[in-house]
Motif scaffolding. Structure first.
Motif, mmCIF file in Angstrom:
data_model
loop_
_atom_site.group_PDB
_atom_site.id
_atom_site.type_symbol
_atom_site.label_atom_id
_atom_site.label_comp_id
_atom_site.label_asym_id
_atom_site.label_seq_id
_atom_site.Cartn_x
_atom_site.Cartn_y
_atom_site.Cartn_z
ATOM 1 N N THR A 103 -0.332 -0.881 -4.093
ATOM 2 C CA THR A 103 0.928 -1.007 -4.831
ATOM 3 C C THR A 103 1.073 -2.446 -5.302
ATOM 4 N N TRP A 107 0.834 -1.198 0.000
ATOM 5 C CA TRP A 107 0.000 0.000 0.000
ATOM 6 C C TRP A 107 0.868 1.247 0.000
ATOM 7 N N ASN A 108 0.368 2.268 -0.671
ATOM 8 C CA ASN A 108 0.910 3.617 -0.546
ATOM 9 C C ASN A 108 0.269 4.209 0.706
ATOM 10 N N TYR A 109 1.029 4.204 1.803
ATOM 11 C CA TYR A 109 0.412 4.506 3.080
ATOM 12 C C TYR A 109 -0.046 5.959 3.188
ATOM 13 N N ALA A 110 0.574 6.863 2.455
ATOM 14 C CA ALA A 110 0.107 8.247 2.469
ATOM 15 C C ALA A 110 -1.314 8.339 1.901
ATOM 16 N N ARG A 111 -1.534 7.670 0.774
ATOM 17 C CA ARG A 111 -2.871 7.684 0.165
ATOM 18 C C ARG A 111 -3.849 6.846 0.982
ATOM 19 N N GLU A 122 -6.224 2.938 -6.144
ATOM 20 C CA GLU A 122 -5.175 3.924 -6.340
ATOM 21 C C GLU A 122 -4.132 3.861 -5.230
ATOM 22 N N ALA A 123 -4.534 3.436 -4.034
ATOM 23 C CA ALA A 123 -3.606 3.355 -2.914
ATOM 24 C C ALA A 123 -2.851 2.031 -2.892
#
Length: 355
Positions: free
Chosen positions: A134, A118-122, A131-132
């Protein structure tokens, strides 16, 4: 690609792949760039326009290629230096045109490398979403219908290995956070490699092993075959590293291969003298490394001719992994075998000086 130190197989051999694709009129499995026959020709060469990438039994390559055309994954098993990674890269390049989807197995490989991360910021800002997410190389291969390579499978923790079971059996990758799943497109498959000296490190579960068809890559059967392999790879590496051209040095190549084969097998090639084997593997890949370093020495610090002194230090470094026991093995081999061998006096002196 001239500035790239090591181009991917599909880039380095793009012309050969294009030649095969143009003339290939045989049936192609769904999602494949070439037919199984053309993939095998790309790997083994045709004696004309297509150079051999792997030198070994044809049947081994045919079984590997045929496996990829089924619903079973391929496991390339062998001792270190039997070209498992090299073969897997070229198989992926020929089948799907992309050898870059790679999971490198280590003791620290996490499950995200096989499934997704995961894109932890998103994730924190938007919550779980596509979208979040990976995607892992495995997920990308499933989505694109390509080949994913898993290197050193048995070095990965068992729970990470088992993340592949659903992928290989159901051809799906669940994403429970999104209540979704990724279904593999036609052309998807997995090529894994494993070192059979790592048995017992993280053994494959029986459930996972059943999902693979195992192909064992043998060591070169004869000295001439190994010399041919080493000569080709040293020449290729010399070109890619832009080393100054020097004479082939076939005599030194033959000596290095002979030393490695005798210490590996525990007996001289004439079968008359038994020798002790060191702790290292002394693989074909290590012989290539020793000779490539020797070429660099001869080109930059020698007279431009590959000599015994250029390879002696590399051989000793490859043989003497344990400074106590291996040093005894190496010294005994020099005194009982190399010293008495006709035409090897310069090699004996160089190895003694290197020690």
């Amino acid at each position: 690609m001239t500035d790239v130190l090591r181009p991917h197989a599909e880039d380095l051999y793009a012309e050969e792949l294009a030649v095969l694709a143009k003339s290939d009129d045989r049936p192609r499995p769904p999602g494949w760039r070439l037919s199984p026959w053309a993939v095998t020709t790309y790997i083994l060469g045709d004696g004309d326009q297509i150079t051999p990438k792997y030198i070994g039994p044809r049947r081994v390559v045919e079984v590997a290629v045929a496996t990829l055309a089924t619903d079973r994954a391929l496991l390339l098993l062998g001792v270190p230096g039997t070209a498992k990674t090299w073969l897997s890269e070229h198989l992926a390049a020929a089948v799907s045109g992309d050898s870059t989807l790679l999971v490198q197995g280590t003791a620290g490989t996490a499950e995200e490398a096989v499934r997704y991360g995961w894109n932890y910021a998103r994730l924190l800002a938007e919550g779980p979403s596509r979208e979040a997410l990976t995607p892992s190389p495995v997920m990308r291969a499933m989505t694109d219908g390509g080949i994913v390579r898993v290197e050193e499978l048995t070095r990965m923790p068992s729970d990470v290995q088992d993340a592949l079971i659903t992928v290989l059996s159901e051809k799906t990758l669940p994403i429970p956070e999104l209540n979704e799943e990724v279904q593999a497109r036609r052309g998807f498959n997995v090529i894994a490699t494993a070192n059979d000296r790592d048995r017992g490190v993280n053994e494959l579960s029986s459930a996972l092993r059943r999902r693979f068809n195992t192909v064992v890559l043998p060591v070169p059967a004869t000295a001439e075959e190994e010399i041919d392999i080493v000569s080709r790879r040293v020449e290729q590496l010399g070109r890619s590293l832009a080393l100054p051209e020097i004479p082939a040095g076939l005599e030194e190549i033959r000596r290095v291969v002979t030393v490695f084969r005798e210490l590996r097998s525990g007996v001289t090639e004439d079968g008359r003298t038994k020798v002790k084997s060191p702790s290292g593997t002394l693989s074909t890949a290590e012989a290539i490394s020793v000779l490539t370093s020797g070429v660099a020495l001869a080109a930059h610090f020698g007279d431009g001719v590959l000599r015994a002194a250029d390879v002696a230090g590399g051989i000793r470094g490859a043989v003497v992994q344990d400074p106590v026991s291996d040093q005894v093995v190496w010294r005994e081999y020099l005194e009982t075998v190399v010293r008495e061998r006709d035409g090897w006096s310069d090699f004996y002196r160089a190895c003694r000086d290197a020690g």
